[in-house]
Write an enzyme that holds these catalytic residues in place. Structure first.
Site, PDB file in Angstrom:
ATOM      1  N   LYS A  97       0.845  -1.199   0.000  1.00  0.00           N
ATOM      2  CA  LYS A  97       0.000   0.000   0.000  1.00  0.00           C
ATOM      3  C   LYS A  97       0.877   1.244   0.000  1.00  0.00           C
ATOM      4  CE  LYS A  97      -1.952   2.804   2.752  1.00  0.00           C
ATOM      5  NZ  LYS A  97      -1.853   3.989   1.877  1.00  0.00           N
TER       6      LYS A  97
ATOM      7  N   GLU B  85       9.613   1.212  10.707  1.00  0.00           N
ATOM      8  CA  GLU B  85      10.643   2.225  10.451  1.00  0.00           C
ATOM      9  C   GLU B  85       9.948   3.560  10.625  1.00  0.00           C
ATOM     10  OE1 GLU B  85      13.677   1.587  10.154  1.00  0.00           O
ATOM     11  OE2 GLU B  85      13.887  -0.400   9.264  1.00  0.00           O
TER      12      GLU B  85
HETATM   13  P1  NAD Z   1       2.160   8.284   7.876  1.00  0.00           P
HETATM   14  O1  NAD Z   1       2.443   7.512   9.111  1.00  0.00           O
HETATM   15  O2  NAD Z   1       1.104   9.294   7.912  1.00  0.00           O
HETATM   16  O3  NAD Z   1       1.742   7.300   6.674  1.00  0.00           O
HETATM   17  C1  NAD Z   1       2.581   6.227   6.275  1.00  0.00           C
HETATM   18  C2  NAD Z   1       1.726   5.195   5.563  1.00  0.00           C
HETATM   19  O4  NAD Z   1       0.826   4.624   6.488  1.00  0.00           O
HETATM   20  C3  NAD Z   1       0.879   5.736   4.420  1.00  0.00           C
HETATM   21  O5  NAD Z   1       0.814   4.771   3.379  1.00  0.00           O
HETATM   22  C4  NAD Z   1      -0.483   5.885   5.063  1.00  0.00           C
HETATM   23  O6  NAD Z   1      -1.541   5.812   4.137  1.00  0.00           O
HETATM   24  C5  NAD Z   1      -0.499   4.692   5.993  1.00  0.00           C
HETATM   25  N1  NAD Z   1      -1.414   4.807   7.132  1.00  0.00           N
HETATM   26  C6  NAD Z   1      -1.845   5.933   7.749  1.00  0.00           C
HETATM   27  N2  NAD Z   1      -2.701   5.608   8.748  1.00  0.00           N
HETATM   28  C7  NAD Z   1      -2.781   4.259   8.776  1.00  0.00           C
HETATM   29  C8  NAD Z   1      -3.472   3.342   9.604  1.00  0.00           C
HETATM   30  N3  NAD Z   1      -4.268   3.739  10.594  1.00  0.00           N
HETATM   31  N4  NAD Z   1      -3.331   2.011   9.368  1.00  0.00           N
HETATM   32  C9  NAD Z   1      -2.516   1.593   8.376  1.00  0.00           C
HETATM   33  N5  NAD Z   1      -1.843   2.415   7.553  1.00  0.00           N
HETATM   34  C10 NAD Z   1      -1.965   3.741   7.753  1.00  0.00           C
HETATM   35  O7  NAD Z   1       3.567   8.853   7.418  1.00  0.00           O
HETATM   36  P2  NAD Z   1       3.881   9.835   6.202  1.00  0.00           P
HETATM   37  O8  NAD Z   1       3.402  11.188   6.586  1.00  0.00           O
HETATM   38  O9  NAD Z   1       3.445   9.237   4.912  1.00  0.00           O
HETATM   39  O10 NAD Z   1       5.487   9.793   6.194  1.00  0.00           O
HETATM   40  C11 NAD Z   1       6.272  10.593   6.998  1.00  0.00           C
HETATM   41  C12 NAD Z   1       6.781   9.827   8.199  1.00  0.00           C
HETATM   42  O11 NAD Z   1       7.445   8.638   7.802  1.00  0.00           O
HETATM   43  C13 NAD Z   1       7.815  10.610   8.988  1.00  0.00           C
HETATM   44  O12 NAD Z   1       7.554  10.543  10.375  1.00  0.00           O
HETATM   45  C14 NAD Z   1       9.118   9.896   8.680  1.00  0.00           C
HETATM   46  O13 NAD Z   1      10.122  10.020   9.629  1.00  0.00           O
HETATM   47  C15 NAD Z   1       8.683   8.506   8.521  1.00  0.00           C
HETATM   48  N6  NAD Z   1       9.659   7.739   7.765  1.00  0.00           N
HETATM   49  C16 NAD Z   1      10.463   6.826   8.392  1.00  0.00           C
HETATM   50  C17 NAD Z   1      11.430   6.131   7.696  1.00  0.00           C
HETATM   51  C18 NAD Z   1      12.328   5.126   8.366  1.00  0.00           C
HETATM   52  O14 NAD Z   1      12.882   4.319   7.649  1.00  0.00           O
HETATM   53  N7  NAD Z   1      12.467   5.126   9.665  1.00  0.00           N
HETATM   54  C19 NAD Z   1      11.572   6.340   6.337  1.00  0.00           C
HETATM   55  C20 NAD Z   1      10.752   7.272   5.718  1.00  0.00           C
HETATM   56  C21 NAD Z   1       9.787   7.949   6.448  1.00  0.00           C
END
Ligand code: NAD
Length: 452
Positions: free
Chosen positions: A154, A229
């Site tokens: 997804k 992550e």
């Molecule tokens: P997010 O947590 O809002 O979304 C990430 C993914 O999860 C998206 O595909 C979203 O649709 C999905 N999602 C959201 N709510 C969900 C739920 N309730 N159940 C299942 N899936 C759900 O994050 P974002 O805004 O897309 O990305 C930014 C964040 O990602 C930042 O905090 C960043 O640090 C983190 N990040 C971490 C790494 C790592 O490797 N540690 C790498 C890249 C980004």
């Protein structure tokens, strides 16, 4: 059916509208993946390896197409986007070596032979954020597939286009239907349905710490395996004995790359007090020379932020009196924000403590090694970080002292496909990439064969 509008962040134009997969679509995709699992896990190791290599070759043949799609969907600079597409190819090639080499053990026991097998889990759900849509997807699906699992992927709402294309390329490469399925959809709908689905055995999630915690809670109901992550607030520690020219020249790219939308961004710079001013003057010069502009321009080093909401969030962290230097950014259409350096009033300020996820870096001085380590560790996160010094002993002491999964000395490297990547503390759980990732997509099975 609800839809996802995909916007080019550099122009604010709608470039695509996709159907958003709902709960029933997730169910259908997971059931298809479940049906595909038996054949995929039992295919000969050489054939699974060959198919993954072929997938890598097809990705390689479409590098430019994938890169320009990412430029338009995510606003990544063309040079970065090419590297990201190439990373997908490389991760696939790396794990294509696994099916024929991933061995179990033979353990000495009395009365027979004891062997272990690494069994695939079944259907794995990979949930990806918007900041690095291609590489992060591949870091999940490549080792999962190599280990014999099938994958439902997804992508993030804002950036589904390259994931959808990778799903098509997998089929073109000959991966059987259902082995890798891409489901664009909302997190709260498709994401949650994937996490809750009883036939999904593991969730490999990259995203915010907040959503990661929710997924951890949801996964508990089914005792599902998870890899998380999450966020970061990494420190770039510059000691007085460092090569200051090299440290200052590299520091902007360690935080402004991908417009700071990088979980590994070194968004806190800690500088030993005796060289604080000297470092800052060189760093400011380097910041002003970062080329911010149209992502498709080969000269651009930084593009726009992903959305208007993200730009507003980033701007909310910047207290005007604390700004000590700013780079440039285009005006007009697009979610632009200039590289910005701030000196916070102390370590309690939100800009020092929270993940900004934009081109904003906070700088503070420290007095000695112990204080540098304490400041670096004074965060709930622990993903990456850098140490700049010519003293090898100090480099190792500090590297061992900083609570973080990925550190680099005299460099700002965080991620290589052949070394483990992941976070301490609230930056995550488990490791991706490198040889360790395969373990996270398998269960150990122990079998004893009596010989007497
Ligand atoms: P997010 O947590 O809002 O979304 C990430 C993914 O999860 C998206 O595909 C979203 O649709 C999905 N999602 C959201 N709510 C969900 C739920 N309730 N159940 C299942 N899936 C759900 O994050 P974002 O805004 O897309 O990305 C930014 C964040 O990602 C930042 O905090 C960043 O640090 C983190 N990040 C971490 C790494 C790592 O490797 N540690 C790498 C890249 C980004």
């Amino acid at each position: 059916m609800p839809s996802l509008q995909v916007v080019n962040p550099a122009t604010e134009e709608v470039i695509a509208t996709l159907d958003a997969v709902d709960e029933s679509g997730v169910d259908a995709a997971v059931r298809r993946a479940h049906r595909a699992f038996e054949a995929w896990r039992t295919i000969t190791p050489a054939d699974r390896a060959r198919l993954l290599r072929r997938f890598a070759e097809v990705v390689d043949a479409h590098l430019e197409e994938l890169a320009s799609l990412e430029v338009r969907n995510s606003g990544h600079t063309i040079r970065n986007a090419r590297g990201e597409a190439a990373n997908v190819r490389d991760v696939l090639l790396y794990y294509a070596g696994a099916p024929e080499r991933f061995c179990g053990e033979q353990i000495p026991v009395v009365g027979g032979i004891d062997v272990t097998f690494r069994e695939p889990l079944g259907v794995v759900g990979v949930i990806v954020p918007w900041n690095f849509p291609m590489p992060i997807a591949a870091w999940g699906f490549a080792p999962a597939l190599a280990a014999g699992n099938t994958v439902v992927l997804k992508p993030a709402e804002l950036t589904p286009l390259t994931a959808v294309r990778l799903g098509e390329l997998a089929l073109d490469a000959g991966l059987p239907e259902g082995v890798l399925t891409v489901i664009p959809g909302r997190g709260s709908v498709a994401g949650e349905a994937l996490v809750r689905h009883p036939l999904v055995r593991k969730i490999c999630f990259t995203g915010s710490t907040e959503v990661g915690k929710r997924i951890m809670r949801l996964a508990a109901d089914g005792v599902k395996r998870i890899t998380l992550e999450l966020g970061g607030k990494s420190a770039n520690i510059v000691f007085a004995d460092a090569d200051l020219d090299a440290a200052a020249a590299a520091a902007p790219y360690a935080v402004f790359d991908n417009a700071g939308q990088d979980c590994c961004a070194r968004s806190r710079i800690l500088v030993e007090r005796s060289v604080y001013e000297e470092f800052l003057s060189r760093f400011e010069k380097a910041v002003r020379s970062v080329v911010v502009g149209a992502p498709e321009d080969e000269r651009s080093e930084m593009g726009p932020l992903i959305s208007a909401a993200q730009r507003e969030r980033v701007a909310g962290y910047v207290v005007p009196d604390q700004v000590i230097c700013r780079g440039s950014a285009p005006s007009g259409k697009g979610f632009w924000y200039p590289p910005t350096v701030v000196c916070p009033s102390g370590t309690g300020d939100p800009v020092w403590r929270e993940e900004v996820f934009g081109p904003v870096v906070a700088v503070l001085p420290f007095d000695d090694e112990a204080e540098a380590v304490a400041m670096a560790n004074d965060t709930e996160y622990g993903l990456s970080g850098s140490i700049w010094t010519r003293d090898v002993g100090r480099a190792l002491r500090v590297a061992r002292g900083v609570e973080s999964g990925n550190l680099s000395v005299n460099s700002n490297t965080s991620v290589r496909y052949n070394t483990p990547f992941g976070g301490f503390k609230q930056s995550g759980l488990g490791r991706e990439l490198g040889p360790h990732a395969l373990e996270a997509f398998t269960e150990v099975k122990n079998v004893f064969i009596a010989t007497s």
